[in-house]
Every structure is written in C-alpha cells, then in structure tokens.
Write an enzyme that holds these catalytic residues in place. Structure first.
Site, PDB file in Angstrom:
ATOM      1  N   LYS A 258       0.844  -1.202   0.000  1.00  0.00           N
ATOM      2  CA  LYS A 258       0.000   0.000   0.000  1.00  0.00           C
ATOM      3  C   LYS A 258       0.878   1.250   0.000  1.00  0.00           C
ATOM      4  O   LYS A 258       0.612   2.217  -0.702  1.00  0.00           O
ATOM      5  CB  LYS A 258      -0.953  -0.026   1.201  1.00  0.00           C
ATOM      6  CG  LYS A 258      -2.075  -1.039   1.002  1.00  0.00           C
ATOM      7  CD  LYS A 258      -2.847  -1.389   2.256  1.00  0.00           C
ATOM      8  CE  LYS A 258      -3.796  -2.555   1.952  1.00  0.00           C
ATOM      9  NZ  LYS A 258      -4.517  -3.049   3.119  1.00  0.00           N
TER      10      LYS A 258
ATOM     11  N   GLN B  13      -4.976  -1.924   9.384  1.00  0.00           N
ATOM     12  CA  GLN B  13      -4.837  -3.241   8.759  1.00  0.00           C
ATOM     13  C   GLN B  13      -5.415  -4.339   9.663  1.00  0.00           C
ATOM     14  O   GLN B  13      -5.056  -4.433  10.833  1.00  0.00           O
ATOM     15  CB  GLN B  13      -3.353  -3.508   8.478  1.00  0.00           C
ATOM     16  CG  GLN B  13      -3.088  -4.766   7.681  1.00  0.00           C
ATOM     17  CD  GLN B  13      -3.637  -4.716   6.261  1.00  0.00           C
ATOM     18  OE1 GLN B  13      -3.458  -3.751   5.542  1.00  0.00           O
ATOM     19  NE2 GLN B  13      -4.337  -5.768   5.864  1.00  0.00           N
TER      20      GLN B  13
ATOM     21  N   ASP C 166     -11.514   1.974   3.600  1.00  0.00           N
ATOM     22  CA  ASP C 166     -11.793   0.541   3.431  1.00  0.00           C
ATOM     23  C   ASP C 166     -13.297   0.300   3.274  1.00  0.00           C
ATOM     24  O   ASP C 166     -13.711  -0.790   2.906  1.00  0.00           O
ATOM     25  CB  ASP C 166     -11.302  -0.235   4.672  1.00  0.00           C
ATOM     26  CG  ASP C 166      -9.960  -0.914   4.439  1.00  0.00           C
ATOM     27  OD1 ASP C 166      -9.621  -1.152   3.261  1.00  0.00           O
ATOM     28  OD2 ASP C 166      -9.256  -1.194   5.434  1.00  0.00           O
TER      29      ASP C 166
END
Ligand code: NAP
Length: 284
Positions: free
Chosen positions: A53, A97, A120
C-alpha cells in the site's frame, strides 16, 4: 474453449494511471492527498499488504503516513491515534490493517474512524450506504472486481451471478454491487446444500472462500466468467486462488489468475478511495 485472462496487473495499471493524473491536478491546485496506514503487531501477511500500500501511494504521489505499533498496544492507545488522525487535515484516508491482535476489538476500532476517512468502507455508515446504493466509498476488493468486469465489457445485467463466501469485506458487498448492476445474485456459504448445483447455473462465478483447489471444473458452467478472490498457499507453498485454474479455464469465457488478478485491483481501489476522500473533503 478459448478463454480470456482478466489481467489484474494491466487493469490496475490503467486505474492507477488515471488516479496519478488526478492526484497531480489536485497538487497543482495546492491540494495534497494523504493516506494513514496503521499496522498493529507482526502479522507477516499484514506487513506485506502494508508495504504494498505504501509503495502504491509513492507511485501515485499520495503521501503515506505509516504507524507501526507494537503487538501489546492497548485499545485506548490505538483509539487515541485514530482520533488524532480523524482531526488531521493532511490525512484524507485512514486504514487500520486487519486482522488486529485478539485483545483489540475490530468493531470498536473501525467505528472510531470517521466515515469520511474510512477508505476501506468498513464503517457501518458506509456499509449502510452501500446497501441503499448511495455510497462514497466501496470496499476495495468488490470494487476492484466491478472495475475488472467493466474493463472487460462484461455486463452482468440480467445474468445469474453466484458469489461463494459471505464475509463482510468480500462476499456480502460483492453480492450487493452485482445486484446494483441488475444481476440475479445468489450467495453461497458453508451451509449451502448442493453447492455444485448452484454454481453450475452461474454466468459469473465469484469465489471468496480461501481454500486452494476449491472450485473444480464440474462446478462451472461452459462459457462462465470466473473471478477468483482466494489468496492461498498450495502444497508447494506457492500463492494460488480458490479455483483449479488449468481445468476451470478450459470451460470459461474469461477468468482471473492468481497472482495477477483480483489482488492488484484491491490496492488500486484503495488509492481510488483515498483520492475520492480527498476530493470530498475539499468540496471537489
Ligand atoms: P472469510 O471471512 O474466511 O470467508 C470465507 C467464506 O467462505 C465464508 O463465508 C464461508 O462460509 C465460506 N465457505 C467456507 N467453506 C465453504 C464451503 N465448503 N462451501 C461454501 N462456502 C464456504 O474470508 P474472506 O475474508 O472473505 O476472504 C476469502 C478469500 O479471499 C481468502 O483467501 C482471502 O485471503 C482472500 N482475499 C483476497 C483479497 C484480494 O485482494 N485478492 C482480498 C480479501 C480477501 P460461512 O460464512 O458459512 O463460514
């Protein structure tokens, strides 16, 4: 049957090129784009995802803010960091994460990220918006799959689409996005009776199970489009999807490989969501 490979590397490169140009245009107007990525603990797969990322951010001119926290970080510490990032105008998107270490409650953590920075699209507000079809962000993996289908000119309107898996991050939102595009959608899971009978009807079959060799040729209709979300290791420890690729490909009209299929799209869509967040926060 001659089948087409749905090349996630190629499609994600096209998506990223588009994003890079937009990021540059914003920069020329004095608007920066920033993504904060939080990693708690030492999960090896998570470390790789976070590194990828960061690399994508660098490629596209997006500023990345990395927070590597120790395994024993408390919920209070993590929440206090997220609250700071919620207020930081340089940070347009925040990603924590997953999975988190067992002592941290994922729901509490996700709910702390303001929906406007939830790139997300896991916050209940964003999940609800997806349900009603009025969304700002889409979860990256299903969004990447829709982008792939569009790129390949595969129209799902009126088609039988079957999704195997019902997780909150892949299966459920995938089904919803296909439904928004007027597909007839069936979601299968571990309690589905006669899975093969259902999958054999699919014009478009999406597998998000997480088991190597799960989708075999006898489960697939001749001419189907097969999307393999799975990321598994086979007996030789090589990265592979859920689909028995060689045998299934022969029956398909189009199929995604693993690696080089859905994976690269997921990161590209995260970059897209970060750009969208920056634009919205700057009233563009
Ligand atoms: P998950 O939360 O473990 O969900 C797996 C789903 O598969 C569950 O809904 C489960 O049903 C279903 N399932 C398990 N056994 C089954 C069976 N025998 N028949 C039918 N359904 C069955 O996994 P996930 O997070 O959605 O991820 C799925 C896979 O995609 C993993 O390999 C993951 O690594 C990969 N992934 C890849 C990307 C990418 O960017 N390429 C992104 C996210 C995930 P129940 O609900 O009944 O248990």
């Amino acid at each position: 049957m001659a089948y087409k490979i749905i090349n996630g590397k190629e499609i994600s490169a096209a998506v990223k090129e588009r994003i890079k140009k937009e990021v540059e245009t914003l920069k020329n107007k004095g608007i920066g784009v920033g993504l904060a990525v939080i990693l708690v603990g030492e999960n090896p797969a998570s470390k790789v995802y976070v590194a990828n990322k960061k690399k994508a951010c660098e490629e596209l001119g997006i500023k990345s803010f990395e927070f590597k926290l120790p395994e024993q970080t408390t919920e209070e510490e993590l929440i206090s960091l997220i609250k700071k990032l919620n207020e930081d105008s340089e940070v347009n998107g925040i990603l924590c994460q997953l999975p988190l270490p067992a002592h941290l409650d994922e729901g509490t953590v996700i709910n702390t990220i303001v929906p406007e920075k939830d790139v997300d699209a896991f916050h209940p507000v964003n999940v609800g918006k997806i349900m009603i079809g009025d969304f700002d962000f889409l979860p990256c993996t299903p969004a990447g799959i829709m982008e792939m289908l569009a790129y390949m000119n595969i129209d799902v309107c009126g088609k039988e689409c079957v999704v195997i898996g019902r997780s909150n991050i892949v299966g459920k939102p995938m089904a919803m996005l296909l439904l928004h595009k007027n597909a007839t959608v069936t979601v299968c899971h571990s309690k589905t009776k006669d899975l093969k009978a259902v999958t054999s009807r699919a014009d478009v079959l999406v597998s998000a199970v997480g088991r190597a060799g799960f989708v075999t040729a006898d489960m697939v209709k001749e001419g189907a489009v097969v999307i393999d979300v799975g990321m598994n290791r086979n007996a030789e420890n090589k990265l592979c999807g859920d689909v028995d690729f060689e045998a299934v490909a022969e029956k398909c009209s189009a199929i995604t490989p693993v690696p080089g299929g859905v994976g690269p799209m997921t990161i590209a869509m995260l970059m897209q969501n970060t750009l969208t967040a920056a634009k919205k926060q700057n009233n563009i």
